[in-house]
Design an enzyme around this catalytic site. Sequence first.
Site, PDB file in Angstrom:
ATOM      1  N   LYS A  54       0.837  -1.204   0.000  1.00  0.00           N
ATOM      2  CA  LYS A  54       0.000   0.000   0.000  1.00  0.00           C
ATOM      3  C   LYS A  54       0.875   1.258   0.000  1.00  0.00           C
ATOM      4  CE  LYS A  54      -3.841  -2.345   2.273  1.00  0.00           C
ATOM      5  NZ  LYS A  54      -4.594  -2.662   3.489  1.00  0.00           N
ATOM      6  N   GLN A  98      -4.779  -1.298   9.744  1.00  0.00           N
ATOM      7  CA  GLN A  98      -4.677  -2.627   9.136  1.00  0.00           C
ATOM      8  C   GLN A  98      -5.243  -3.693  10.062  1.00  0.00           C
ATOM      9  OE1 GLN A  98      -3.691  -3.132   5.985  1.00  0.00           O
ATOM     10  NE2 GLN A  98      -3.838  -5.348   6.061  1.00  0.00           N
ATOM     11  N   ASP A 121     -10.731   3.123   4.096  1.00  0.00           N
ATOM     12  CA  ASP A 121     -11.196   1.758   3.817  1.00  0.00           C
ATOM     13  C   ASP A 121     -12.671   1.702   3.428  1.00  0.00           C
ATOM     14  OD1 ASP A 121      -9.392  -0.420   3.990  1.00  0.00           O
ATOM     15  OD2 ASP A 121      -9.198  -0.113   6.153  1.00  0.00           O
TER      16      ASP A 121
HETATM   17  N1  GUN Z   1      -6.695  -6.599   6.153  1.00  0.00           N
HETATM   18  C1  GUN Z   1      -6.857  -7.312   5.018  1.00  0.00           C
HETATM   19  N2  GUN Z   1      -7.437  -6.543   4.058  1.00  0.00           N
HETATM   20  C2  GUN Z   1      -7.651  -5.329   4.617  1.00  0.00           C
HETATM   21  C3  GUN Z   1      -8.200  -4.114   4.134  1.00  0.00           C
HETATM   22  O1  GUN Z   1      -8.652  -3.990   2.983  1.00  0.00           O
HETATM   23  N3  GUN Z   1      -8.229  -3.082   5.016  1.00  0.00           N
HETATM   24  C4  GUN Z   1      -7.760  -3.199   6.291  1.00  0.00           C
HETATM   25  N4  GUN Z   1      -7.843  -2.124   7.084  1.00  0.00           N
HETATM   26  N5  GUN Z   1      -7.235  -4.307   6.769  1.00  0.00           N
HETATM   27  C5  GUN Z   1      -7.175  -5.366   5.929  1.00  0.00           C
END
Ligand code: GUN
Length: 288
Positions: A54, A98, A121
């Site tokens: 990311k 996350q 998100d």
């Molecule tokens: N963990 C796995 N995929 C995601 C996501 O798209 N967002 C977040 N915040 N955590 C994750």
Amino acid sequence: MTATIVDGKTVAAELREELAAQVTAMTSDGIAAPSLSVVLCGDDPASAIYVRNKGRAAERAGVRFTLHRPPAESTTDELAALVRSIDADESVDGILVQLPLPAQIDEDTVMACISPEKDADGFHPYNFGRLAEGHPAVVAPGTPLGCMELLRRSGVTVRGSRAVVVGRSAIVGRPLALMLVNADATVTICHSRTRDLASVCKEADILVAAIGRPRMIDASYVKPGAFVIDVGTTPQDGVVVGDVDRESVEPVAGWLTPVPGGVGPMTIAMLLRNTLALARARRALVQV
Ligand code: GUN
């Protein structure tokens, strides 16, 4: 028939370039670049890889990226205080915590510290509620947005089609079903308690597998010519395995998103799109 393999990697790269051009246009007008703050707490190796990817994608697109690494033994209160302080920082446009968080932390308490205007998100109940009302907010969860974008860019007619979503999670199955309804599909949500799952799936023009059970969906679940979207990502013997049995389904489906290289790369592109959308909305508010 052999399914067209939907190349999410290439589509995501195109999207990231489009977003980078939009960020360049924004900054050359003298407006600050969008900024994304990510909180990574704990030692989950998969989370560390996701967050690194990311960060790289954000920086390449010209999005300012800040990583916060609170200790794995943080308490709910400590993490909530950190997220509240990031949320209060005027220079931050988007926040992502996350998941999963370490077991001692109450996830809901921490996530509630992100305001809807900074919800990169698209997980906040306000933003989800707007989607459920059929009036989406500026952001929505990235994985289902990525699925919708793959359908759009493949030229598939969603309106009037029958869509079956297998999986009812809050971050994939439910929001994707709402997006499909909002795009005028007739949608069925299936789950582990659905009776005669294969025959329900076989009605689908658009079939989404988001269950987390490796290779469960074989040809007996698939209508000939269907658009099959595989959202599964289960690690197995060092590789990521989808929910669709590709060998079995490929000769039957019309389109198939592969794992890896299908939906996965789209999620990060959509996170960047959300961050840019949040930045635009916040700048517009500031300028009023
Ligand atoms: N963990 C796995 N995929 C995601 C996501 O798209 N967002 C977040 N915040 N955590 C994750």
